[in-house]
Write an enzyme that holds these catalytic residues in place. Structure first.
Site, PDB file in Angstrom:
ATOM      1  N   GLY A  73      26.134  29.405  55.270  1.00  0.00           N
ATOM      2  CA  GLY A  73      26.403  28.844  53.798  1.00  0.00           C
ATOM      3  C   GLY A  73      25.072  28.400  52.784  1.00  0.00           C
ATOM      4  N   THR A  74      24.045  28.208  53.458  1.00  0.00           N
ATOM      5  CA  THR A  74      23.029  27.848  52.511  1.00  0.00           C
ATOM      6  C   THR A  74      22.519  29.050  51.831  1.00  0.00           C
ATOM      7  OG1 THR A  74      22.446  25.910  54.016  1.00  0.00           O
ATOM      8  CG2 THR A  74      20.693  26.730  52.812  1.00  0.00           C
ATOM      9  N   ASN A 146      32.421  18.250  51.853  1.00  0.00           N
ATOM     10  CA  ASN A 146      32.242  17.923  53.180  1.00  0.00           C
ATOM     11  C   ASN A 146      31.787  16.635  53.755  1.00  0.00           C
ATOM     12  OD1 ASN A 146      29.677  18.691  51.480  1.00  0.00           O
ATOM     13  ND2 ASN A 146      28.634  17.872  52.911  1.00  0.00           N
ATOM     14  N   GLN A 174      33.505  24.481  53.935  1.00  0.00           N
ATOM     15  CA  GLN A 174      34.330  23.605  54.774  1.00  0.00           C
ATOM     16  C   GLN A 174      35.834  24.002  54.762  1.00  0.00           C
ATOM     17  OE1 GLN A 174      33.409  21.239  56.637  1.00  0.00           O
ATOM     18  NE2 GLN A 174      31.266  20.929  56.092  1.00  0.00           N
ATOM     19  N   SER A 194      30.571  30.103  56.166  1.00  0.00           N
ATOM     20  CA  SER A 194      30.036  29.744  57.090  1.00  0.00           C
ATOM     21  C   SER A 194      30.482  29.820  58.563  1.00  0.00           C
ATOM     22  CB  SER A 194      28.957  28.480  56.852  1.00  0.00           C
ATOM     23  OG  SER A 194      28.062  28.095  58.011  1.00  0.00           O
ATOM     24  N   ALA A 195      30.035  30.657  59.497  1.00  0.00           N
ATOM     25  CA  ALA A 195      30.778  30.967  60.642  1.00  0.00           C
ATOM     26  C   ALA A 195      30.790  29.671  61.524  1.00  0.00           C
ATOM     27  CB  ALA A 195      30.262  31.943  61.478  1.00  0.00           C
ATOM     28  N   HIS A 196      29.743  28.732  61.623  1.00  0.00           N
ATOM     29  CA  HIS A 196      29.652  27.705  62.740  1.00  0.00           C
ATOM     30  C   HIS A 196      30.507  26.437  62.343  1.00  0.00           C
ATOM     31  CE1 HIS A 196      27.149  24.730  60.901  1.00  0.00           C
ATOM     32  NE2 HIS A 196      26.730  25.612  59.800  1.00  0.00           N
ATOM     33  N   CYS A 319      23.399  16.314  56.662  1.00  0.00           N
ATOM     34  CA  CYS A 319      22.012  16.332  56.119  1.00  0.00           C
ATOM     35  C   CYS A 319      21.468  15.033  56.006  1.00  0.00           C
ATOM     36  CB  CYS A 319      21.859  17.249  54.929  1.00  0.00           C
ATOM     37  SG  CYS A 319      22.973  18.475  54.889  1.00  0.00           S
TER      38      CYS A 319
END
Ligand code: PLP
Length: 368
Positions: A73-74, A146, A174, A194-196, A319
């Site tokens: 994602g980042t 998020n 998300q 984002s996969a995770h 974060c």
């Protein structure tokens, strides 16, 4: 997972699902060929990547050539903000991958304008200062927040962006795998994932780039990903991501019902115990996400006491969990301070049980 531990921080990350693991193993062990090589061993990896691209595209109603693999994602968010032109219109509650990228582009004379959000974290494009559009090139609004779980009115904001001739991007990190997403119906130009966050591996993600959208390359080097994103492909990560997304999409409705039931167990228990708290975010929210503010408490202390009971929750976004200051999201929704400081985020996953939801509620009641 450690035995006895209750994991309720699925917005931070999720456990790799068995399907993703199985899909990845051959590419971590035997089939390690470089997908750019023309011989059979390389072609094997290339074929797997191409199949993964088709699966992922079909999950969000895109064309396979509109999916570009990234490291997560980042990177996808950085690419969009840094690869476009002009000022950026966004919200004050975006992830730092967007907000800090907006800071970075200031040195190129590109400014950022913020769409106001209400007390539930819902962005209202009608409240944006008209001057913001003067030199804008991009509107970037997250699909779902998020910290709060609030789902943003993406369709409406896309229409407003397109009416001004601007590109529209949504950070759907998300949302992908948790909410139905049809990029064609939504008419978005760019979408990050984002996969995770949906039981795929860490370090894998993608950017949907609608055919014809103008976006400069961000990671330059080799000609991978049709020359759009350089670097030897993370074959195992990509294949695992596709398997995880397919599974999440197949089980989405079932998961939504289960998570809604678990949410109710927690809120009903807190209500019955007379706990002084507020639930933040909108009624339109990510299934299983509860952002709760307990009056007169410290979020950080709640987190540690829950941890001592073997329960993993968060004080805000991942974060920000080391930061005792209020998160930028809580600041933006202007919560009264006596509640805001006592905020925790519980984000449940499909594997959480009714018993675990009850245990989480009991622990919160006891601590409060
Ligand atoms: N965008 C949002 C909304 C997120 O929640 C996150 C991660 O928490 C990211 C972007 C960053 O994604 P990644 O961890 O894949 O870099």
């Amino acid at each position: 997972m450690q035995s006895g531990m209750i994991y309720a921080d699925h917005c931070a990350t999720t456990k790799l699902c068995d399907e993703a693991m199985e899909a990845m193993l051959p590419f971590l062990r035997g089939s390690y060929g470089n997908p750019s090589q023309p011989y059979f061993f390389g072609r094997e990896s290339r074929k797997a990547i191409s199949e993964a691209r088709e699966v992922i595209a079909s999950c969000i109603h895109a064309e396979p050539e509109e999916i570009v693999f990234t490291s997560g994602g980042t990177e996808s968010d950085n690419w969009v903000i840094k690869g476009t032109e002009g000022d950026v219109i966004t919200t004050p509650i975006e992830h730092h991958a967007v907000l800090n990228s907006c800071e970075d582009i200031r040195r190129f004379g590109r400014n950022t304008f913020f769409i106001p959000v209400d007390g539930e974290g819902t962005a209202d494009i009608r409240k944006l200062n008209a001057q913001a559009f003067d030199k804008a090139g991009l509107v970037s609004v997250m699909f779902a927040n998020n910290e709060l779980g609030t789902i943003e009115p993406v369709r409406e904001i896309t229409e407003a962006a397109h009416a001004k001739g601007l590109l529209f991007h949504t950070d759907a990190v998300q949302a992908v795998g948790h909410l139905p997403i049809d990029v064609k119906a939504l008419n978005v130009d760019l979408l990050s994932a984002s996969a995770h966050k949906f039981q795929g591996p860490k370090g894998a993600g993608f950017l949907y780039i609608r055919k014809g959208s103008r976006l400069r390359s961000f990671v330059t080097g080799g000609a991978q990903e049709s020359g759009r994103r350089a670097g030897t492909e993370n074959t195992a990560g990509i294949v695992g991501m596709a398997a995880a997304l397919r599974k999440s999409c197949e089980q989405m409705e079932q998961a939504r019902k289960h998570l809604t039931a678990l949410e109710q167990i927690i809120t009903q228990a807190l209500d019955s115990a007379g706990t002084d708290y507020v639930r933040n975010g909108s009624a339109q929210h990510l299934p299983g996400v509860l952002n709760l503010s307990f009056r007169g408490k410290q979020g950080e202390s709640l987190l540690h006491r829950m941890d001592l009971k073997g329960i993993c929750i968060s004080t805000g976004s991942a974060c920000d969990s080391k930061n005792t200051e209020l998160s930028h999201v809580l600041k933006a929704i202007s919560l009264p301070e006596e509640y805001a400081l006592g905020t925790v985020r519980i984000s449940l996953g499909a594997e959480n049980t009714v018993q675990e939801a009850q245990t989480i509620a009991d622990a919160l009641i006891e601590i409060c």
